[in-house]
Design an enzyme around this catalytic site. Sequence first.
Site, mmCIF file in Angstrom:
data_model
loop_
_atom_site.group_PDB
_atom_site.id
_atom_site.type_symbol
_atom_site.label_atom_id
_atom_site.label_comp_id
_atom_site.label_asym_id
_atom_site.label_seq_id
_atom_site.Cartn_x
_atom_site.Cartn_y
_atom_site.Cartn_z
ATOM 1 N N ARG A 90 0.847 -1.217 0.000
ATOM 2 C CA ARG A 90 0.000 0.000 0.000
ATOM 3 C C ARG A 90 0.878 1.261 0.000
ATOM 4 N NH1 ARG A 90 -4.895 0.410 -1.496
ATOM 5 N NH2 ARG A 90 -5.577 -1.270 -0.118
ATOM 6 N N ARG B 252 1.520 -6.869 -9.531
ATOM 7 C CA ARG B 252 1.978 -6.235 -8.286
ATOM 8 C C ARG B 252 2.109 -7.220 -7.130
ATOM 9 N NH1 ARG B 252 -3.251 -2.900 -5.882
ATOM 10 N NH2 ARG B 252 -4.636 -4.721 -5.731
ATOM 11 N N HIS C 57 0.284 2.756 -10.531
ATOM 12 C CA HIS C 57 -0.701 3.184 -9.539
ATOM 13 C C HIS C 57 -0.011 4.037 -8.450
ATOM 14 C CE1 HIS C 57 -3.898 2.944 -6.596
ATOM 15 N NE2 HIS C 57 -4.626 2.170 -7.343
ATOM 16 N N ASP D 182 -12.783 8.596 -7.215
ATOM 17 C CA ASP D 182 -12.286 7.409 -7.928
ATOM 18 C C ASP D 182 -12.766 7.523 -9.373
ATOM 19 O OD1 ASP D 182 -12.491 3.785 -7.373
ATOM 20 O OD2 ASP D 182 -11.266 5.036 -8.687
ATOM 21 N N GLU E 145 -2.689 8.137 -11.481
ATOM 22 C CA GLU E 145 -2.147 6.919 -12.091
ATOM 23 C C GLU E 145 -2.172 7.020 -13.622
ATOM 24 O OE1 GLU E 145 -4.810 3.928 -10.516
ATOM 25 O OE2 GLU E 145 -5.067 5.184 -8.740
HETATM 26 O O1 TA6 Z 1 -7.004 3.715 -7.861
HETATM 27 C C1 TA6 Z 1 -8.173 3.229 -8.396
HETATM 28 C C2 TA6 Z 1 -8.606 1.946 -7.701
HETATM 29 O O2 TA6 Z 1 -9.064 1.038 -8.659
HETATM 30 C C3 TA6 Z 1 -9.685 2.269 -6.675
HETATM 31 O O3 TA6 Z 1 -10.938 1.775 -7.090
HETATM 32 C C4 TA6 Z 1 -9.197 1.581 -5.391
HETATM 33 O O4 TA6 Z 1 -9.716 0.263 -5.324
HETATM 34 C C5 TA6 Z 1 -7.690 1.620 -5.590
HETATM 35 O O5 TA6 Z 1 -7.517 1.309 -6.979
HETATM 36 C C6 TA6 Z 1 -6.909 0.722 -4.658
HETATM 37 O O6 TA6 Z 1 -7.091 -0.616 -5.003
HETATM 38 P P1 TA6 Z 1 -6.368 -1.735 -4.096
HETATM 39 O O7 TA6 Z 1 -6.719 -3.042 -4.734
HETATM 40 O O8 TA6 Z 1 -4.898 -1.437 -4.141
HETATM 41 O O9 TA6 Z 1 -6.917 -1.540 -2.698
#
Ligand code: TA6
Length: 248
Positions: free
Chosen positions: A50, A72, A142, A187, A246
């Site tokens: 994260r 990832r 991301h 989002d 992103e």
């Molecule tokens: O950043 C866009 C996204 O798809 C959001 O919907 C949110 O889920 C984020 O990615 C984080 O996703 P993750 O699977 O890392 O918790």
Amino acid sequence: FSLTEMKHASGASLSVYEYGAHIASWKDSTGNEVLFMSPRALFQVGKAIRGGIPIVFPQFGKGPMPAHGFGRTSNWSRIRESFLDSGPSSRGLRRSNNEETAKVWPHQFVAELEIVLDTALTIRMRVNNRGTEPFEFQSALHTYFAVKDISQTEVVGLKGIKYKDFLKQGAEAIEENAEFKITQLTDRVYLDSPSTLVVNDIAGKRSIEISKTGFRDSVVWNPWKDGSAALTDLESASYKKFICVESG
Ligand code: TA6
């Protein structure tokens, strides 16, 4: 998780895990950290880290595979690196199909990531189809940009760009703000977004310029208060400290 450092003569430095080809930290030439890393980030195989720059591949978001695909949450191998006394430092990482990926994605591929560090950070991603059938894929960097205060952060360059709002089942709208501020759970994906965006971290007295080629869209995400509290690998106040912009 094996973590290796890259340095540049300017003083810039970077650390990257082979797990997920995940850049965890990038300090600019003045030693300031550019990326956010959750204090509660999980370092468990199968889980995404994260913060930093998760590599989304071959699926963005939800779908037949685990969210954001296996790029990832699997090991990439280091294939080359060059640290010159002067000039950029670079590192290549690669991952190919194996029996694990074949379970969720029946394609033969080689994905490579090239990380180039000088006073800027450049990340290039290349995907080769090694099979006989064409395949489609999605990918994104991301990136979690660290900001001092989300309420004094704006994204410049999105005015007039059409976006899909994931909070409204993908309903489309046009961005009206020249300086887009996050004031709630956000989002959305901006379609065919400009090749350059700027994140103004006003409270942090800095601007971060994001330039892209090849990646067509830009996703802007912040989980806001509730999302931050709900995610076990974020602290409840973490949403104030990052914005995800992103290239994808
Ligand atoms: O950043 C866009 C996204 O798809 C959001 O919907 C949110 O889920 C984020 O990615 C984080 O996703 P993750 O699977 O890392 O918790």
